[in-house]
Motif scaffolding. Structure first.
Motif, PDB file in Angstrom:
ATOM      1  N   LYS A  39     -10.705   7.909  11.028  1.00 36.95           N
ATOM      2  CA  LYS A  39     -11.299   6.675  11.550  1.00 36.95           C
ATOM      3  C   LYS A  39     -12.306   6.103  10.563  1.00 36.95           C
ATOM      4  CE  LYS A  39     -10.797   8.216  16.352  1.00 36.95           C
ATOM      5  NZ  LYS A  39     -11.513   8.623  17.584  1.00 36.95           N
ATOM      6  N   TYR A  40     -13.086   6.987   9.957  1.00 37.43           N
ATOM      7  CA  TYR A  40     -14.071   6.528   8.973  1.00 37.43           C
ATOM      8  C   TYR A  40     -13.365   5.887   7.782  1.00 37.43           C
ATOM      9  CZ  TYR A  40     -17.588   6.638   5.303  1.00 37.43           C
ATOM     10  OH  TYR A  40     -18.421   6.285   4.279  1.00 37.43           O
ATOM     11  N   PHE A  41     -12.308   6.549   7.284  1.00 32.56           N
ATOM     12  CA  PHE A  41     -11.610   6.044   6.098  1.00 32.56           C
ATOM     13  C   PHE A  41     -10.915   4.715   6.370  1.00 32.56           C
ATOM     14  CE2 PHE A  41     -11.066  10.430   3.850  1.00 32.56           C
ATOM     15  CZ  PHE A  41     -12.366  10.314   3.367  1.00 32.56           C
ATOM     16  N   ILE A  42     -10.296   4.554   7.537  1.00 32.58           N
ATOM     17  CA  ILE A  42      -9.626   3.282   7.814  1.00 32.58           C
ATOM     18  C   ILE A  42     -10.638   2.160   7.941  1.00 32.58           C
ATOM     19  CG2 ILE A  42      -9.513   3.578  10.329  1.00 32.58           C
ATOM     20  CD1 ILE A  42      -6.900   1.868   8.086  1.00 32.58           C
ATOM     21  N   ASN A  43     -11.807   2.448   8.481  1.00 35.77           N
ATOM     22  CA  ASN A  43     -12.854   1.429   8.552  1.00 35.77           C
ATOM     23  C   ASN A  43     -13.315   1.014   7.165  1.00 35.77           C
ATOM     24  OD1 ASN A  43     -12.873   1.324  11.350  1.00 35.77           O
ATOM     25  ND2 ASN A  43     -14.453   2.909  11.563  1.00 35.77           N
ATOM     26  N   GLN A  44     -13.399   1.981   6.271  1.00 32.14           N
ATOM     27  CA  GLN A  44     -13.840   1.676   4.903  1.00 32.14           C
ATOM     28  C   GLN A  44     -12.798   0.860   4.143  1.00 32.14           C
ATOM     29  OE1 GLN A  44     -17.107   2.511   3.664  1.00 32.14           O
ATOM     30  NE2 GLN A  44     -17.106   2.622   5.895  1.00 32.14           N
ATOM     31  N   THR A  45     -11.534   1.234   4.257  1.00 32.87           N
ATOM     32  CA  THR A  45     -10.492   0.525   3.491  1.00 32.87           C
ATOM     33  C   THR A  45     -10.210  -0.861   4.046  1.00 32.87           C
ATOM     34  OG1 THR A  45      -8.757   1.601   4.820  1.00 32.87           O
ATOM     35  CG2 THR A  45      -9.373   2.651   2.741  1.00 32.87           C
ATOM     36  N   GLN A  46     -10.630  -1.132   5.286  1.00 26.09           N
ATOM     37  CA  GLN A  46     -10.441  -2.458   5.856  1.00 26.09           C
ATOM     38  C   GLN A  46     -11.614  -3.394   5.578  1.00 26.09           C
ATOM     39  OE1 GLN A  46      -9.575  -1.446   9.986  1.00 26.09           O
ATOM     40  NE2 GLN A  46      -7.399  -1.817   9.674  1.00 26.09           N
ATOM     41  N   ARG A  47     -12.659  -2.896   4.913  1.00 20.79           N
ATOM     42  CA  ARG A  47     -13.755  -3.777   4.487  1.00 20.79           C
ATOM     43  C   ARG A  47     -13.195  -4.868   3.587  1.00 20.79           C
ATOM     44  NH1 ARG A  47     -16.702   0.724   1.926  1.00 20.79           N
ATOM     45  NH2 ARG A  47     -16.534  -0.680   0.150  1.00 20.79           N
ATOM     46  N   SER A  48     -13.710  -6.065   3.674  1.00 21.09           N
ATOM     47  CA  SER A  48     -13.156  -7.193   2.921  1.00 21.09           C
ATOM     48  C   SER A  48     -13.184  -6.953   1.417  1.00 21.09           C
ATOM     49  CB  SER A  48     -13.909  -8.481   3.272  1.00 21.09           C
ATOM     50  OG  SER A  48     -15.293  -8.356   2.952  1.00 21.09           O
ATOM     51  N   ALA A 144       2.755  -2.029  -3.994  1.00 17.10           N
ATOM     52  CA  ALA A 144       1.848  -1.718  -2.883  1.00 17.10           C
ATOM     53  C   ALA A 144       1.522  -0.230  -2.846  1.00 17.10           C
ATOM     54  CB  ALA A 144       2.478  -2.149  -1.559  1.00 17.10           C
ATOM     55  N   HIS A 145       2.498   0.620  -3.154  1.00 15.58           N
ATOM     56  CA  HIS A 145       2.262   2.066  -3.162  1.00 15.58           C
ATOM     57  C   HIS A 145       1.179   2.433  -4.179  1.00 15.58           C
ATOM     58  CE1 HIS A 145       6.704   2.702  -1.710  1.00 15.58           C
ATOM     59  NE2 HIS A 145       5.952   2.060  -0.833  1.00 15.58           N
ATOM     60  N   VAL A 146       1.246   1.817  -5.363  1.00 13.76           N
ATOM     61  CA  VAL A 146       0.242   2.086  -6.395  1.00 13.76           C
ATOM     62  C   VAL A 146      -1.133   1.617  -5.932  1.00 13.76           C
ATOM     63  CG1 VAL A 146      -0.534   1.468  -8.720  1.00 13.76           C
ATOM     64  CG2 VAL A 146       1.871   2.047  -8.319  1.00 13.76           C
ATOM     65  N   ALA A 147      -1.191   0.409  -5.361  1.00 19.82           N
ATOM     66  CA  ALA A 147      -2.475  -0.128  -4.896  1.00 19.82           C
ATOM     67  C   ALA A 147      -3.076   0.771  -3.818  1.00 19.82           C
ATOM     68  CB  ALA A 147      -2.284  -1.546  -4.359  1.00 19.82           C
ATOM     69  N   MET A 148      -2.240   1.312  -2.933  1.00 19.12           N
ATOM     70  CA  MET A 148      -2.736   2.175  -1.862  1.00 19.12           C
ATOM     71  C   MET A 148      -3.244   3.505  -2.407  1.00 19.12           C
ATOM     72  SD  MET A 148      -0.227   1.398   1.413  1.00 19.12           S
ATOM     73  CE  MET A 148       1.350   1.458   0.584  1.00 19.12           C
ATOM     74  N   VAL A 207       3.089  -3.545  11.537  1.00 19.40           N
ATOM     75  CA  VAL A 207       1.876  -3.162  10.834  1.00 19.40           C
ATOM     76  C   VAL A 207       0.942  -2.462  11.818  1.00 19.40           C
ATOM     77  CG1 VAL A 207       0.673  -5.353  11.273  1.00 19.40           C
ATOM     78  CG2 VAL A 207       0.066  -3.979   9.270  1.00 19.40           C
ATOM     79  N   GLY A 208       0.300  -1.394  11.349  1.00 16.14           N
ATOM     80  CA  GLY A 208      -0.560  -0.607  12.221  1.00 16.14           C
ATOM     81  C   GLY A 208       0.143   0.583  12.835  1.00 16.14           C
ATOM     82  N   GLN A 209       1.458   0.695  12.574  1.00 20.57           N
ATOM     83  CA  GLN A 209       2.207   1.857  13.037  1.00 20.57           C
ATOM     84  C   GLN A 209       2.734   2.645  11.843  1.00 20.57           C
ATOM     85  OE1 GLN A 209       5.284   0.891  15.859  1.00 20.57           O
ATOM     86  NE2 GLN A 209       3.868  -0.030  17.324  1.00 20.57           N
ATOM     87  N   ILE A 210       2.920   3.932  12.053  1.00 21.82           N
ATOM     88  CA  ILE A 210       3.486   4.792  11.010  1.00 21.82           C
ATOM     89  C   ILE A 210       4.556   5.670  11.657  1.00 21.82           C
ATOM     90  CG2 ILE A 210       1.417   4.783   9.567  1.00 21.82           C
ATOM     91  CD1 ILE A 210       2.230   7.891  11.514  1.00 21.82           C
ATOM     92  N   PRO A 414      -4.643  -1.141   3.637  1.00 28.03           N
ATOM     93  CA  PRO A 414      -5.687  -0.219   4.123  1.00 28.03           C
ATOM     94  C   PRO A 414      -5.128   1.013   4.821  1.00 28.03           C
ATOM     95  CG  PRO A 414      -6.237  -2.495   4.669  1.00 28.03           C
ATOM     96  CD  PRO A 414      -4.824  -2.491   4.182  1.00 28.03           C
ATOM     97  N   TYR A 415      -4.015   0.841   5.539  1.00 25.66           N
ATOM     98  CA  TYR A 415      -3.442   1.970   6.273  1.00 25.66           C
ATOM     99  C   TYR A 415      -2.917   3.041   5.328  1.00 25.66           C
ATOM    100  CZ  TYR A 415      -3.779  -1.081  10.333  1.00 25.66           C
ATOM    101  OH  TYR A 415      -4.258  -1.902  11.331  1.00 25.66           O
ATOM    102  N   GLY A 416      -2.199   2.621   4.292  1.00 27.74           N
ATOM    103  CA  GLY A 416      -1.679   3.588   3.333  1.00 27.74           C
ATOM    104  C   GLY A 416      -2.783   4.306   2.585  1.00 27.74           C
ATOM    105  N   ALA A 417      -3.792   3.551   2.151  1.00 27.27           N
ATOM    106  CA  ALA A 417      -4.905   4.156   1.405  1.00 27.27           C
ATOM    107  C   ALA A 417      -5.661   5.156   2.272  1.00 27.27           C
ATOM    108  CB  ALA A 417      -5.850   3.059   0.912  1.00 27.27           C
TER     109      ALA A 417
END
Length: 446
Positions: A39-48, A144-148, A207-210, A414-417
């Motif tokens: 939860k912490y990591f997804i919040n961080q990667t979704q920062r603008s 996208a894989h590289v960016a993540m 998006v938002g599902q895995i 953000p989800y992948g990262a």
């Protein structure tokens, strides 16, 4: 206008907020509250600022696609970003590949993989960051894989002093038919590694599902090419010839009988002939015909049996028609094993993903007959491959993977990262006590 006193207060408040956030994550990395890490990591990667940084990298790569083992500029972009982050790495690996290292240099070791290559496809999507290279396109989301993975590297590096072990970042060339994973392994990508995770964007999953599954996920595959030789002559006197076109036609029909009459219907297998070359005139029977195609199976034993039967059927059916045949299995990237996920890693992955997204957003992936060279890693160490959804109905109809109209929904980044980072950190925390007590050999790069 704000006074100096007010500016100082604002600065101290922001600084204190940053310290609190870092302290919160450090607490998670050092406590039993590991379920809070995703939860912490997804919040961080979704920062603008974080999201915009990943988008910029992805678009830069998309504009400059490179095919397998030609990813020199792609590799330079990655290395430049790793340098800025202060991440140690080894280069070159398998021509253009990179191995990055974050953590202690001690066990346990866990790896995260991203593929880098594009496809020989002319992009038909008109947008600001369209491919600048004629006939080449990132039509499968590897940009996208590289960016993540770089996104995961950034957040992991920010907390590197609290990582319990070593995370290996595997930036791999040549996934699209070149078997780049195998070459990475030969160059030491899995040295000391105990487990490896890989992902792929999925245009059919919201998006938002895995999604992932235990056991067979993707089929193994191989290529074949056969030359069928007869005796050419005039179409008006076929009895003076030995017709290789007729022989090849019978061969193609008989190859399908392997699937319909020899394969277990519950054991998915596919044989496809996609190449047929023979003759240049309407009234001339040629001396030879060349056919080629692929074969696929979800079980390795079935894949090997298919290979054996393909050769037997081609040579035997050619002989029935008084022709000879030679079969070559070296075309393309040779044999890809099936992608088979480790049972224990599936349980682990499901736990991490559920903590991040909730159980309703963690789906079971169907078995598919597409192939992935991530399977080579899984033959050496336990591995887990999963899909990250990026479908968004509001974007309208977009092409699927390997399509000139393919579009990446960048909301997936953000989800992948975050998943990459969460899987690595949680794996190290969970396996720290189980790792061998004797310190393993450190990588020279650390």
């Amino acid at each position: 206008m704000m006074s100096i006193y007010n500016w100082v207060c604002v600065y101290l408040s922001l600084h204190l907020l940053l310290l609190v956030k870092l302290s919160v994550c450090d607490t998670y990395l050092n406590s039993n509250e590991v379920e809070e890490i995703p939860k912490y990591f997804i919040n961080q990667t979704q920062r603008s600022d974080f999201f915009d940084w990943m988008v910029k990298i992805r678009r830069k790569l998309h504009e400059n696609p490179e095919l397998g083992f030609e990813e020199f500029e792609t590799s330079k972009v990655i290395r430049d970003e790793l340098d800025k982050l202060g991440v140690n790495y080894k280069y070159p690996v398998a021509v253009t590949g990179i191995l990055g290292y974050i953590g202690t240099g001690k066990p346990p070791f866990v790896a995260l993989r991203a593929d880098m290559d594009a496809l020989p496809i002319q992009e038909l999507v008109e947008w600001e960051h369209k491919s600048k290279v004629a006939g080449k396109m990132h039509a499968c989301g590897h940009d996208a894989h590289v960016a993540m993975l770089l996104g995961a590297a950034r957040i992991l590096q920010e907390h590197r002093t609290k990582i319990h072990g070593t995370i290996v970042l595997v930036f791999q060339p040549g996934e699209e038919g070149y078997g780049g994973a195998k070459k990475m392994i030969e160059d030491g990508a899995l040295e000391n590694v105990e487990a490896i995770f890989g992902l792929h964007v999925n245009s059919a999953l919201p998006v938002g599902q895995i999604s992932g599954r235990s056991g067979p996920l993707l089929a193994g595959s191989g290529f074949f090419e056969a030359v069928i030789r007869g005796k050419g002559g005039h179409a008006a006197i076929p009895h003076h010839t030995v017709d290789p076109i007729l022989a090849a036609s019978n061969v193609i029909v008989s190859l399908q009988h392997i699937i319909s009459r020899e394969a277990d219907p519950l054991d998915s297998q596919v044989v496809t002939v996609g190449k047929f070359q023979g003759g240049e005139a309407f009234n001339v029977i040629p001396d030879s015909v060349t056919i080629g195609g692929t074969y696929r199976a979800l079980l390795k034993k079935s894949l090997l049996r298919l290979k054996q039967r393909i050769e037997e059927v081609i040579t035997s059916q050619a002989a029935v028609q008084r022709c000879s045949a030679t079969v070559d299995f070296s075309e393309g990237a040779k044999l890809y094993p099936p992608t088979t996920n480790d049972d224990n890693l599936h349980t682990f992955f499901s736990s991490v993903a559920t903590d991040m997204l909730g159980s309703r957003n963690v789906k079971e992936a169907p078995m598919l007959t597409g192939s992935e060279d991530f399977s080579f890693y899984q033959e050496v160490v336990p591995g887990y491959f999963f899909f990250v959804g990026m479908k968004n109905e509001t974007l309208g109809k977009t092409g699927s993977e390997h399509n000139p109209l393919f579009v990446v929904n960048e909301d997936v980044l953000p989800y992948g990262a975050a998943l990459h980072a969460s899987l690595a950190v949680r794996y190290l925390l969970q396996n720290e006590a189980e790792s061998p007590t004797q310190e393993r050999k450190k990588h020279d790069e650390l």
